[in-house]
Design a protein around this motif. Sequence first.
Motif, mmCIF file in Angstrom:
data_model
loop_
_atom_site.group_PDB
_atom_site.id
_atom_site.type_symbol
_atom_site.label_atom_id
_atom_site.label_comp_id
_atom_site.label_asym_id
_atom_site.label_seq_id
_atom_site.Cartn_x
_atom_site.Cartn_y
_atom_site.Cartn_z
ATOM 1 N N VAL A 94 -33.802 52.262 -26.865
ATOM 2 C CA VAL A 94 -32.697 51.333 -27.070
ATOM 3 C C VAL A 94 -33.260 49.923 -26.974
ATOM 4 N N ASN A 95 -32.855 49.087 -27.896
ATOM 5 C CA ASN A 95 -33.270 47.696 -27.920
ATOM 6 C C ASN A 95 -32.015 46.848 -27.771
ATOM 7 N N GLU A 96 -32.019 45.918 -26.846
ATOM 8 C CA GLU A 96 -30.867 45.044 -26.643
ATOM 9 C C GLU A 96 -31.336 43.600 -26.663
ATOM 10 N N ALA A 97 -30.539 42.761 -27.295
ATOM 11 C CA ALA A 97 -30.879 41.349 -27.360
ATOM 12 C C ALA A 97 -29.654 40.529 -27.011
ATOM 13 N N GLY A 98 -29.836 39.632 -26.103
ATOM 14 C CA GLY A 98 -28.812 38.680 -25.694
ATOM 15 C C GLY A 98 -29.555 37.388 -25.471
ATOM 16 N N ILE A 99 -29.479 36.864 -24.273
ATOM 17 C CA ILE A 99 -30.282 35.699 -23.922
ATOM 18 C C ILE A 99 -31.753 36.113 -23.902
ATOM 19 N N ASP A 100 -32.006 37.284 -23.360
ATOM 20 C CA ASP A 100 -33.345 37.857 -23.313
ATOM 21 C C ASP A 100 -33.330 39.162 -24.105
ATOM 22 N N ARG A 101 -34.490 39.754 -24.252
ATOM 23 C CA ARG A 101 -34.594 41.033 -24.953
ATOM 24 C C ARG A 101 -35.003 42.106 -23.960
ATOM 25 N N LEU A 102 -34.352 43.266 -24.048
ATOM 26 C CA LEU A 102 -34.640 44.409 -23.193
ATOM 27 C C LEU A 102 -34.836 45.632 -24.083
ATOM 28 N N MET A 103 -35.966 46.301 -23.901
ATOM 29 C CA MET A 103 -36.201 47.555 -24.597
ATOM 30 C C MET A 103 -36.433 48.630 -23.544
ATOM 31 N N ARG A 104 -35.698 49.745 -23.670
ATOM 32 C CA ARG A 104 -35.847 50.881 -22.760
ATOM 33 C C ARG A 104 -36.192 52.099 -23.585
ATOM 34 N N LEU A 105 -37.097 52.915 -23.074
ATOM 35 C CA LEU A 105 -37.449 54.118 -23.794
ATOM 36 C C LEU A 105 -37.931 55.195 -22.853
ATOM 37 N N GLY A 106 -37.835 56.416 -23.326
ATOM 38 C CA GLY A 106 -38.330 57.570 -22.598
ATOM 39 C C GLY A 106 -38.873 58.581 -23.591
ATOM 40 N N PHE A 107 -39.907 59.309 -23.186
ATOM 41 C CA PHE A 107 -40.514 60.320 -24.047
ATOM 42 C C PHE A 107 -41.388 61.241 -23.216
ATOM 43 N N ASP A 108 -41.768 62.377 -23.814
ATOM 44 C CA ASP A 108 -42.752 63.297 -23.242
ATOM 45 C C ASP A 108 -44.065 63.088 -23.978
#
Length: 143
Positions: free
Chosen positions: A51-65
């Motif tokens: 998931v990529n989120e952008a507002g004032i800053d940018r946040l990317m979260r991810l999970g995988f094997d």
Amino acid sequence: MILRGLPAALFGILLAIGPGACAPERPPTVPEIEAFLGVALPPGHRDLHAVNEAGIDRLMRLGFDAPAADADAFATRLVPDGLAPGLDPGLLILGTGLPGWPAAWPKGSAGGETLIPGRRSRKVVVAPAGPGRRRVWVAVFTL
């Protein structure tokens, strides 16, 4: 009098909303993920959720094997100082709404974080995910 209280009230509302105030975007592609992380995803990764989120800053979260050796090498590239057993670098709370993000870290997990001054914060947790595999969770955000 009302105008003087308005900024504080707005700040309180934004604080209460928290990270959810960022606007979710379409899921990022692997090249977009790698460009933002500054590190290639490990070969043989699977079950990628991002998931990529952008507002004032940018946040990317991810999970995988990934295969254990590849997952460990990936984590080392993101957090060169290493991971500490059982450590949550503040990553658990950032996973809200992302498929596959646990409510608590599994037994045998290790975590760590790296700050790139003035640029990014990288948070990583790695845990066993079956024979020869590890599950990796990552959050990277701009500072």
